[in-house]
Design a protein around this motif. Sequence first.
Motif: not given
Length: 125
Positions: A2-13, A30-40, A103-109
């Motif tokens: 399912n899409t949620a599982a695929h997204d979870a795996a992709t983000i974790a990878q 990689l950080i630019e591509a995978g993390w929001t500008a205000n990431a913590s 544990f992470a919070q995701v915003e717009a992927g």
Amino acid sequence: MNTAAHDAATIAQGYIAVWNETDAARRAALIEAGWTANASYIDPMAQASGHEQISALVGAVHQRFPGFRFNLLGKADSHGDHLRFSWTLGPSGAEDLIQGTDFAQVEAGKLRSVTGFLDKVPVGA
């Protein structure tokens, strides 16, 4: 898958790829591509805010544990904008020495915040 599982795996990878990247310029991309500008990021030993601090923290881990590699442990799990996954860290090709769960919070992927917990840490690490 399912899409949620695929997204979870992709983000974790993508997250693990950041922690394994020793080249600062590639890691920044990689950080630019995978993390929001205000990431913590926060764990029991460190915290960082924004791309530069997160990259510097990863670089410091490489200095402390040269040749070590992160790997996902099990499958990433998500619901809504929350993500959970476990990982291992150890010398390349050898048994892991350290394990953790993040544990992470995701915003717009993209990762917005990551809170890390250490599940297994050897004495003196």
